[in-house]
Design a protein around this motif. Structure first.
Motif, PDB file in Angstrom:
ATOM      1  N   ARG A  19      46.001  10.694  59.594  1.00  0.00           N
ATOM      2  CA  ARG A  19      44.954  11.317  58.793  1.00  0.00           C
ATOM      3  C   ARG A  19      45.522  11.972  57.534  1.00  0.00           C
ATOM      4  NH1 ARG A  19      40.768  16.139  60.465  1.00  0.00           N
ATOM      5  NH2 ARG A  19      42.604  17.416  60.072  1.00  0.00           N
ATOM      6  N   ASN A  20      46.661  12.629  57.644  1.00  0.00           N
ATOM      7  CA  ASN A  20      47.243  13.274  56.465  1.00  0.00           C
ATOM      8  C   ASN A  20      47.572  12.256  55.380  1.00  0.00           C
ATOM      9  OD1 ASN A  20      47.053  15.748  57.741  1.00  0.00           O
ATOM     10  ND2 ASN A  20      49.189  15.786  58.418  1.00  0.00           N
ATOM     11  N   LEU A  56      42.307  13.873  48.990  1.00  0.00           N
ATOM     12  CA  LEU A  56      41.463  14.830  49.702  1.00  0.00           C
ATOM     13  C   LEU A  56      42.298  15.968  50.274  1.00  0.00           C
ATOM     14  CD1 LEU A  56      39.267  12.241  51.653  1.00  0.00           C
ATOM     15  CD2 LEU A  56      38.514  13.673  49.738  1.00  0.00           C
ATOM     16  N   PRO A  57      41.720  17.153  50.402  1.00  0.00           N
ATOM     17  CA  PRO A  57      42.453  18.276  50.988  1.00  0.00           C
ATOM     18  C   PRO A  57      42.729  18.045  52.467  1.00  0.00           C
ATOM     19  CG  PRO A  57      40.161  18.874  50.630  1.00  0.00           C
ATOM     20  CD  PRO A  57      40.363  17.542  49.975  1.00  0.00           C
ATOM     21  N   GLN A  58      43.849  18.571  52.944  1.00  0.00           N
ATOM     22  CA  GLN A  58      44.232  18.379  54.336  1.00  0.00           C
ATOM     23  C   GLN A  58      43.502  19.314  55.289  1.00  0.00           C
ATOM     24  OE1 GLN A  58      46.028  15.981  55.379  1.00  0.00           O
ATOM     25  NE2 GLN A  58      46.992  15.197  53.526  1.00  0.00           N
ATOM     26  N   LEU A  82      39.807  -0.117  54.496  1.00  0.00           N
ATOM     27  CA  LEU A  82      38.884   0.442  55.481  1.00  0.00           C
ATOM     28  C   LEU A  82      39.529   1.552  56.298  1.00  0.00           C
ATOM     29  CD1 LEU A  82      37.160  -2.792  56.845  1.00  0.00           C
ATOM     30  CD2 LEU A  82      36.171  -1.083  55.334  1.00  0.00           C
ATOM     31  N   SER A  83      40.713   1.289  56.817  1.00  0.00           N
ATOM     32  CA  SER A  83      41.372   2.269  57.673  1.00  0.00           C
ATOM     33  C   SER A  83      41.625   3.574  56.938  1.00  0.00           C
ATOM     34  CB  SER A  83      42.690   1.697  58.204  1.00  0.00           C
ATOM     35  OG  SER A  83      43.316   2.621  59.074  1.00  0.00           O
ATOM     36  N   THR A  84      41.919   3.491  55.644  1.00  0.00           N
ATOM     37  CA  THR A  84      42.171   4.706  54.865  1.00  0.00           C
ATOM     38  C   THR A  84      40.937   5.595  54.835  1.00  0.00           C
ATOM     39  OG1 THR A  84      43.732   3.488  53.457  1.00  0.00           O
ATOM     40  CG2 THR A  84      42.886   5.587  52.613  1.00  0.00           C
ATOM     41  N   PHE A  85      39.782   5.012  54.537  1.00  0.00           N
ATOM     42  CA  PHE A  85      38.558   5.813  54.425  1.00  0.00           C
ATOM     43  C   PHE A  85      38.129   6.381  55.774  1.00  0.00           C
ATOM     44  CE2 PHE A  85      38.319   3.682  50.344  1.00  0.00           C
ATOM     45  CZ  PHE A  85      37.743   4.660  49.531  1.00  0.00           C
ATOM     46  N   TYR A  86      38.119   5.536  56.801  1.00  0.00           N
ATOM     47  CA  TYR A  86      37.665   6.010  58.113  1.00  0.00           C
ATOM     48  C   TYR A  86      38.633   7.020  58.711  1.00  0.00           C
ATOM     49  CZ  TYR A  86      33.788   2.698  58.384  1.00  0.00           C
ATOM     50  OH  TYR A  86      32.610   2.024  58.162  1.00  0.00           O
ATOM     51  N   SER A  87      39.922   6.810  58.513  1.00  0.00           N
ATOM     52  CA  SER A  87      40.920   7.715  59.096  1.00  0.00           C
ATOM     53  C   SER A  87      40.904   9.085  58.431  1.00  0.00           C
ATOM     54  CB  SER A  87      42.313   7.093  58.981  1.00  0.00           C
ATOM     55  OG  SER A  87      42.384   5.866  59.672  1.00  0.00           O
ATOM     56  N   ALA A  88      40.431   9.165  57.195  1.00  0.00           N
ATOM     57  CA  ALA A  88      40.392  10.442  56.478  1.00  0.00           C
ATOM     58  C   ALA A  88      39.195  11.292  56.879  1.00  0.00           C
ATOM     59  CB  ALA A  88      40.352  10.180  54.971  1.00  0.00           C
ATOM     60  N   ALA A  89      38.204  10.705  57.580  1.00  0.00           N
ATOM     61  CA  ALA A  89      36.927  11.389  57.816  1.00  0.00           C
ATOM     62  C   ALA A  89      36.900  12.162  59.131  1.00  0.00           C
ATOM     63  CB  ALA A  89      35.792  10.367  57.802  1.00  0.00           C
ATOM     64  N   ASP A  90      36.198  13.295  59.104  1.00  0.00           N
ATOM     65  CA  ASP A  90      35.878  14.032  60.327  1.00  0.00           C
ATOM     66  C   ASP A  90      34.555  13.559  60.916  1.00  0.00           C
ATOM     67  OD1 ASP A  90      37.974  16.247  60.517  1.00  0.00           O
ATOM     68  OD2 ASP A  90      37.270  16.514  58.460  1.00  0.00           O
ATOM     69  N   LEU A  91      33.712  12.973  60.070  1.00  0.00           N
ATOM     70  CA  LEU A  91      32.379  12.569  60.507  1.00  0.00           C
ATOM     71  C   LEU A  91      31.861  11.472  59.580  1.00  0.00           C
ATOM     72  CD1 LEU A  91      29.901  13.253  62.392  1.00  0.00           C
ATOM     73  CD2 LEU A  91      29.111  14.750  60.543  1.00  0.00           C
TER      74      LEU A  91
END
Length: 395
Positions: A196-197, A205-207, A282-291
């Motif tokens: 995620r980081n 995006l902020p961590q 795809l993995s970058t966007f989904y992995s960065a999200a909490d929801l």
């Protein structure tokens, strides 16, 4: 339930005819179904466009007769290539003794109708998966051609009961012709989730703050305006939080969404990626999200929903009938009253504050993806539908 032991069944040999493929994100679905059929011992060939590539680790045959049908060349020229691709497909399918021609429709126009007619002329049983009962772009579907095409199909497959009911009421299709088979998961087809980081660093995006993701084509029925309004009215209660909007605009005007962002002063909290998002991101966007937020006003089924659940990201979606056939609120996802920005905002606050046991919800969603939404399970249901058509009564 049919007892196939009483009847001989012709060999199942499938020509899956789906020319969109990697051009428009159907490669995951096509690969999942073909791989699932192959894992059930069914010979299958995917006939698609020249830019398509299969996903996943299960091998199956891919042929690309639909050459140069996408792009900016005149529609008549690309249409002729599409017709040539259909004839090439049917000739090849007959040569390898295919028994089923399986199409996938989001609308029905002359080319879709021609494909089914040719399948019948070449002696194949025509099966069509109807992804959208009614096209979301007016004018794409010809009612007369649609009705003729559906009559010529031996089976119609939809993903949920609401689609079945609309197919019966809107198109006067006999219920006996329809089979409800869910959309499969993306497990084994997409890249694994990344750190995620790293994902957040990649997207700037902020961590240490929450991230809500709206992903996919931006069009009016997707309800992005509801999400921006909910975000604007409830952001302080959610703070610190950022909204990521990622996807290409389709028959819509992003200016109206930008006006809402400006109206609520969200410029510093909205991260815009208004473009086509290729598979390798795809993995970058989904992995960065909490929801993942899906505030749709109308939908038949959602690949974004199943992709989020496959990535292990919690989902907050409108309580539309098609969504409720996949999500049980508080068990494997979260729902809010469709069309109500205030209810959406309140649910965002609840979920992001971790008031519910989000980890338990994600675990149940992952279990569902591995069981009832696995492609081997989906393909087994599809295979049963094929066999129904190929039974030959003993004399």
């Amino acid at each position: 339930m049919l007892n196939f032991g009483r009847y001989p069944v012709k060999a199942v040999n499938v020509a899956l005819i789906e020319p969109v493929g990697s051009h428009g994100g159907m490669d995951y679905y096509d690969s999942g179904l073909c791989g699932g059929l192959a894992s059930n011992g069914v010979p299958v060939t995917w006939y698609t466009c020249d830019v398509s590539e299969p996903c996943g680790s299960i091998a199956f045959e891919v042929k690309r007769p639909f050459e140069r049908i996408w792009g900016k060349e005149p529609a008549w020229k690309r249409g002729l290539r599409y017709v040539r691709g259909l004839f090439s497909t049917m000739h090849d399918a007959r040569a390898r003794k295919a028994s089923i021609a399986h199409f996938h429709f989001f609308h029905v126009g002359p080319l879709e109708a021609l494909g089914v007619m040719l399948a019948r002329l070449y002696g194949l049983k025509a099966v069509a998966t109807i992804h959208d009962v009614e096209a979301f772009k007016p004018g794409l579907t010809s009612t007369s051609l649609r009705d003729l095409t559906y009559r010529l199909c031996a089976r119609l497959i939809v993903h949920n009961r609401v689609s079945r009911d609309e197919l019966i009421s809107r198109c006067q299709v006999s219920a006996a012709k329809i089979r409800v088979i869910p959309h499969g998961s993306y497990l084994g087809l997409i890249a694994p989730a990344m750190d995620r980081n790293l994902a957040r660093d990649t997207l700037g995006l902020p961590q240490d703050e929450k991230v809500v993701l709206f992903f996919g084509q931006i069009k009016e029925v997707k309800g992005l305006d509801l999400l921006i309004e909910a975000f604007g009215k409830h952001r302080e209660a959610m703070a610190p939080v950022h909204l990521v909007i990622a996807g290409k605009v389709w028959k819509d005007d992003f200016a109206r969404y930008q006006a809402l962002i400006d109206q609520y002063g969200l410029g510093d909290f909205c991260h815009l990626h208004i473009r086509y998002i290729p598979d390798d991101e795809l993995s970058t966007f989904y992995s960065a999200a909490d929801l993942i937020a899906l505030p749709y006003r109308r939908i038949y089924q959602s690949g974004v929903l199943l992709m989020a659940m496959s990535f292990g990201v919690p989902v907050l979606a409108s309580d539309l009938p098609g969504m409720k056939e996949i999500i049980t609120d508080g068990e494997n996802g979260f729902l809010f009253g469709a069309g109500d920005a205030d209810l959406l905002g309140k649910q965002l606050v609840q979920v992001l504050s971790a008031t519910p046991d989000v980890g338990k919800v994600v675990a149940q969603a992952s279990a569902d993806m591995q069981s009832k939404f696995s492609w081997k399970t989906i393909a087994a249901q599809t295979l049963f539908a094929y066999k129904e058509l190929l039974m030959v009564e003993k004399v």
